[in-house]
Design a protein around this motif. Structure first.
Motif, PDB file in Angstrom:
ATOM      1  N   GLU A 162       0.939  -1.358   0.458  1.00 47.94           N
ATOM      2  CA  GLU A 162      -0.336   0.180   0.554  1.00 47.94           C
ATOM      3  C   GLU A 162       1.362   1.300  -0.026  1.00 47.94           C
ATOM      4  O   GLU A 162       1.454   0.941   0.489  1.00 47.94           O
ATOM      5  N   LEU A 163       0.818   2.049  -0.721  1.00 50.09           N
ATOM      6  CA  LEU A 163       1.393   3.315  -1.001  1.00 50.09           C
ATOM      7  C   LEU A 163      -0.101   4.404  -1.075  1.00 50.09           C
ATOM      8  O   LEU A 163      -0.639   4.412  -1.468  1.00 50.09           O
ATOM      9  N   GLU A 164       0.743   5.342   0.145  1.00 53.17           N
ATOM     10  CA  GLU A 164       0.004   6.926   0.248  1.00 53.17           C
ATOM     11  C   GLU A 164       0.364   8.185  -0.771  1.00 53.17           C
ATOM     12  O   GLU A 164       1.608   8.495  -0.880  1.00 53.17           O
ATOM     13  N   GLY A 223      -1.925  -5.552  -8.598  1.00 55.38           N
ATOM     14  CA  GLY A 223      -2.320  -5.630  -6.822  1.00 55.38           C
ATOM     15  C   GLY A 223      -1.865  -5.821  -5.584  1.00 55.38           C
ATOM     16  O   GLY A 223      -1.919  -5.690  -4.298  1.00 55.38           O
ATOM     17  N   HIS A 224      -1.215  -3.688  -5.950  1.00 58.64           N
ATOM     18  CA  HIS A 224      -1.101  -3.083  -4.605  1.00 58.64           C
ATOM     19  C   HIS A 224      -1.747  -2.421  -4.787  1.00 58.64           C
ATOM     20  O   HIS A 224      -2.961  -1.935  -5.400  1.00 58.64           O
ATOM     21  N   THR A 225      -2.043  -1.193  -3.519  1.00 55.21           N
ATOM     22  CA  THR A 225      -2.997  -0.211  -2.856  1.00 55.21           C
ATOM     23  C   THR A 225      -2.589   1.411  -3.085  1.00 55.21           C
ATOM     24  O   THR A 225      -1.681   1.265  -2.334  1.00 55.21           O
ATOM     25  N   TRP A 226      -3.755   2.367  -4.491  1.00 53.13           N
ATOM     26  CA  TRP A 226      -2.846   3.117  -3.762  1.00 53.13           C
ATOM     27  C   TRP A 226      -4.020   3.609  -2.626  1.00 53.13           C
ATOM     28  O   TRP A 226      -5.488   3.928  -2.886  1.00 53.13           O
ATOM     29  N   LYS A 227      -3.148   4.498  -1.455  1.00 49.09           N
ATOM     30  CA  LYS A 227      -4.086   4.918  -0.643  1.00 49.09           C
ATOM     31  C   LYS A 227      -4.047   6.452  -0.412  1.00 49.09           C
ATOM     32  O   LYS A 227      -3.264   7.245  -1.168  1.00 49.09           O
ATOM     33  N   ASP A 228      -5.272   7.039  -1.340  1.00 48.37           N
ATOM     34  CA  ASP A 228      -5.321   8.390  -1.976  1.00 48.37           C
ATOM     35  C   ASP A 228      -5.100   9.771  -0.663  1.00 48.37           C
ATOM     36  O   ASP A 228      -6.043   9.359   0.615  1.00 48.37           O
TER      37      ASP A 228
END
Length: 410
Positions: A24-26, A51-56
């Motif tokens: 997860e990347l902010e 498969g990664h996660t975009w943390k807005d």
């Protein structure tokens, strides 16, 4: 049964491995208007598909509001994983302090210098030979947006240049329209002044003052014409009582205002509103006088961290942002021009095609952020806020103060 068990074990191991590698990347940015949100969603969708996660981490307000928050977090030891900034000198001190991830290995492996056009965009990401950001678009300030409805209601033709726009202002006012929509944020008035400068004084004069810091030109007769034009623009915008840039754009979209001097990001708002270039609105690059594109825009920087999995994901995101598919999807929504010169933009509207044509002809200027320090930019913004909001400040007085700022600019 053994085969089923083997397959199940293999599938379980694969899922576990995927879960471990998913990160997860902010990501912080200031894209919160309708058109901007639609565009940044394309980045998030593409990253999540890996498969990664975009943390807005959207920050409401303009870049002027968001940048101090972003920089404070990085300096304070609470960095995000990726952040929007404008390519130019805004992150210079952060890079020099060793707080930003070096992307040179990704850039060299993927040949960024061969695909990013113009190469000055990549130069703006480069410090001491190393690349620290990925440019994602070309955003030019050099545009004016005109409402067909407003001019039809006023009974006058849609202007084709700045002089015709000024001449049409009385008819717009008589029809109950605001001639020029202008928000109250400092960067808006400063940006509009820059557009007027390029149109009226010309690109060479703009370069002499902004790139070469020539205070004599800033105090001279060519810039005097610009300040007189800015005073006229100030009068035309007197009743534009909105704060945010997209609120001013909405005045044009709804036919309440004749026009707005604003960068091509305004195009995303027209698109969300379902308006068609050439039918519902007209765009004038260079105010219809000097058709140039300033090569400003947005870039993403990646603050350093100690987790190798995060670093790996950061570099994957940087690569993804510059991929052909994502460049097309993002820029069509954003209204900006792609930084890649090798992609198909046949779906572009009339205004974007105008920008692409100007870019192809090489009629380009650097953006103010690429040639002026943040401190100098701030001083100019402060002056423009005063000038646009206080009619008692004459064009002559404002020009004298402006020339003083240029004389000590860095």
């Amino acid at each position: 049964m053994k085969t089923i068990r083997t397959l199940f074990a293999a599938t379980t191991a694969l899922c576990a491995a995927t879960a471990v590698s998913a990160t997860e990347l902010e990501v912080t940015h200031w894209w919160t208007s309708g058109g901007e949100a639609a565009a940044v969603a394309e980045f998030a969708k593409a990253f999540n598909a890996t498969g990664h996660t975009w943390k807005d981490g959207a920050i409401a307000g303009s870049g002027g509001v968001a940048r101090p928050i972003i920089i404070s977090r990085i300096l304070g030891g609470d960095p995000m994983h990726a952040t929007q900034l404008n390519h130019g000198r805004q992150a210079e001190e952060l890079v020099e302090a060793g707080l930003m991830l070096d992307l040179t290995d990704v850039a060299e492996a993927e040949g960024w210098r061969d695909i990013v056009h113009p190469t000055s965009l990549l130069d703006s990401c480069t410090v001491d030979g190393k690349i620290y950001c990925v440019p994602v678009n070309i955003h030019s300030w050099q545009w004016m947006w005109l409402s067909h409805k407003a001019f039809a209601d006023a009974g006058v033709d849609v202007p084709s240049n700045w002089d015709e726009f000024v001449a049409a202002a009385p008819a717009l006012e008589a029809a109950g329209k605001i001639p020029l929509a202008m928000g109250q944020q400092p960067w808006q008035s400063s940006g509009a002044f820059g557009v007027l400068t390029v149109a009226i004084a010309g690109p060479d004069a703009w370069l002499e003052v902004n790139a070469n810091k020539n205070a004599e030109v800033a105090a001279g007769p060519e810039y005097a014409k610009v300040f007189q034009a800015a005073a006229a623009a100030r009068a035309m915008a007197a009743n534009s009582n909105v704060q945010d840039w997209n609120q001013a754009t909405n005045l044009v979209i709804t036919g309440q205002a004749g026009g707005q001097i604003m960068g091509d990001w305004a195009q995303g708002e027209f698109q969300v509103a379902g308006q068609v270039a050439g039918v519902d609105y007209t765009c004038l690059p260079g105010l219809g006088v000097n058709e140039v594109i300033s090569t400003g825009g947005d870039a993403f920087y990646f603050p350093k961290n100690d987790d190798p999995e995060i670093t790996k994901a950061q570099k994957e995101l940087a690569s993804l942002m510059l991929s052909k598919e994502v460049q097309v999807a993002f820029n069509l929504k954003k209204g900006s021009l792609p930084v890649r010169g090798d992609i198909d933009l046949s779906a572009a509207n009339d205004c974007m095609k105008k920008g692409l044509d100007i870019l192809a002809k090489g009629n380009i200027l650097p953006d103010g952020n690429q040639v002026l320090s943040a401190d100098t930019t701030g001083q100019i913004e402060d002056l423009m806020v005063e000038f646009w909001n206080d009619p008692s400040i004459t064009a002559e007085d404002a020009q004298a103060r402006y020339a003083e700022i240029i004389a000590s600019a860095d």
